[in-house]
Scaffold this motif. Sequence first.
Motif, short mmCIF file in Angstrom:
data_model
loop_
_atom_site.label_atom_id
_atom_site.label_comp_id
_atom_site.label_asym_id
_atom_site.label_seq_id
_atom_site.Cartn_x
_atom_site.Cartn_y
_atom_site.Cartn_z
N PRO A 1 -1.56 2.49 7.64
CA PRO A 1 -1.87 3.72 8.36
C PRO A 1 -1.00 3.86 9.62
CG PRO A 1 -3.86 2.40 8.00
CD PRO A 1 -2.72 1.60 7.50
N LEU A 2 -0.44 5.05 9.83
CA LEU A 2 0.42 5.29 11.00
C LEU A 2 -0.35 5.11 12.30
CD1 LEU A 2 2.54 8.38 9.82
CD2 LEU A 2 3.31 6.02 10.10
N ASN B 1 8.95 0.09 7.70
CA ASN B 1 9.03 1.19 6.73
C ASN B 1 10.47 1.56 6.37
OD1 ASN B 1 6.31 1.38 6.47
ND2 ASN B 1 6.08 3.37 7.46
N GLU C 1 6.14 6.21 14.87
CA GLU C 1 6.49 6.19 13.44
C GLU C 1 7.62 5.20 13.16
OE1 GLU C 1 7.45 9.46 9.98
OE2 GLU C 1 6.40 10.13 11.79
N SER D 1 4.74 -1.45 6.26
CA SER D 1 4.12 -1.40 4.93
C SER D 1 3.92 -2.82 4.43
CB SER D 1 5.02 -0.66 3.94
OG SER D 1 5.19 0.69 4.33
N MET E 1 2.12 2.31 -5.78
CA MET E 1 2.54 2.93 -4.52
C MET E 1 1.32 3.61 -3.91
SD MET E 1 5.91 2.43 -4.61
CE MET E 1 6.84 3.63 -3.70
N ALA E 2 1.08 3.36 -2.63
CA ALA E 2 -0.08 4.00 -2.00
C ALA E 2 0.11 4.08 -0.49
CB ALA E 2 -1.36 3.22 -2.33
N GLN E 3 -0.50 5.10 0.08
CA GLN E 3 -0.59 5.24 1.53
C GLN E 3 -1.99 4.76 1.89
OE1 GLN E 3 1.35 7.04 4.33
NE2 GLN E 3 -0.22 5.81 5.32
N LEU F 1 2.70 -0.66 -0.24
CA LEU F 1 1.52 -0.03 0.35
C LEU F 1 1.78 0.28 1.81
CD1 LEU F 1 -0.76 -2.74 -1.22
CD2 LEU F 1 -0.58 -0.41 -2.08
N GLN F 2 1.84 1.57 2.12
CA GLN F 2 2.16 1.97 3.49
C GLN F 2 0.92 1.86 4.38
OE1 GLN F 2 4.66 5.43 3.70
NE2 GLN F 2 4.15 5.76 5.85
#
Length: 327
Positions: free
Chosen positions: A267-268, A239, A274, A279, A298-300, A264-265
């Motif tokens: 999931p943590l 990230n 962290e 991504s 762009m998306a989480q 695209l990040q």
Amino acid sequence: MTFEVDKAFKYLDQLTMSIEKTEEETYLDSLVFALRAIQTEEALAFPDAETEESVVKLKELFYQEKPDKESIRKVIQLALIKGMKGSTQQQHVVTPDSVAMFIGYFLQKLLNDTKQFRLFDPASGAGNLLTAVINQVSAEVEGYGSEIDPTLIQLAVESANLQQLSIEFFHQDALMPLLLDPADAVVADLPVGYYPNDEQAAHFDLQAEEGHSYAHHLFIEQSLRYTKEAGYLVFVIPNFLFTSEQSEQLQVFLRKQAHILAMLQLPLSMFSSEQHAKSILVLQKQGTDTQAPKQTLMAQLPSFKDVNATHNILRKIDGWFQTEAEK
């Protein structure tokens, strides 16, 4: 008859542990011998009846039940995860299945009408990401992988052979010149850290101005070298890629060489902390007829266990592809 992945893994694990004990090898090195034993027709000498039974049962499962390639990959992956658990070596990590599946899905969307293409993974490790993607796309794929670790590349070769996949592997430092024609697409879970070979790093635009260069930056540059014009690259990246030192140099380089299609990040919840979060970065190498997307996607990404949220994000991605196609 349904092929039982867990049952096959139990026999493979039993065989691997037996080799580990009698040959005094690591679990991963023993797994190489185990995969070879399944594929050989020669009579092999085993230390006990239980080990011999494991080989017989595995041959029955793999050759009589005729599982699909993806089931075979999953059996091997379970053994890889066990062998890499607690490993201090950074390259001894398996890309999670959910991530590999998502990369395969995205690549399928990008190369939707392509019947045949060349796919390269410059950090192929034991071949799990590369084979997972090949198994998922509907096109005929000619695969290529590069890996410097001798155990991992042997595992990759045996895994590809058992899955009957057409993949050529290069046992070398992937940042040295490769005897490889440019590929249509590249996938890689980028190795993160410093590259110790300053002399070789000097051949890259992204070499550090002082001290060691970042290996993950050099892998991106090397991947672009071995991608055709207008080809696609899908990377698993840390990230902090665009916020760490040397990141400005990377951004300038990418603006000249590629279009950033998506970020695209992941999931943590998938990561221990962290700072280890990652991504998916999707690029297109610039070409005569290419142009930047109207809007970078762009998306989480949600937890892949959340079915509704995952469906929603897939709808958003489909919408983005539709908008770009209309453009």
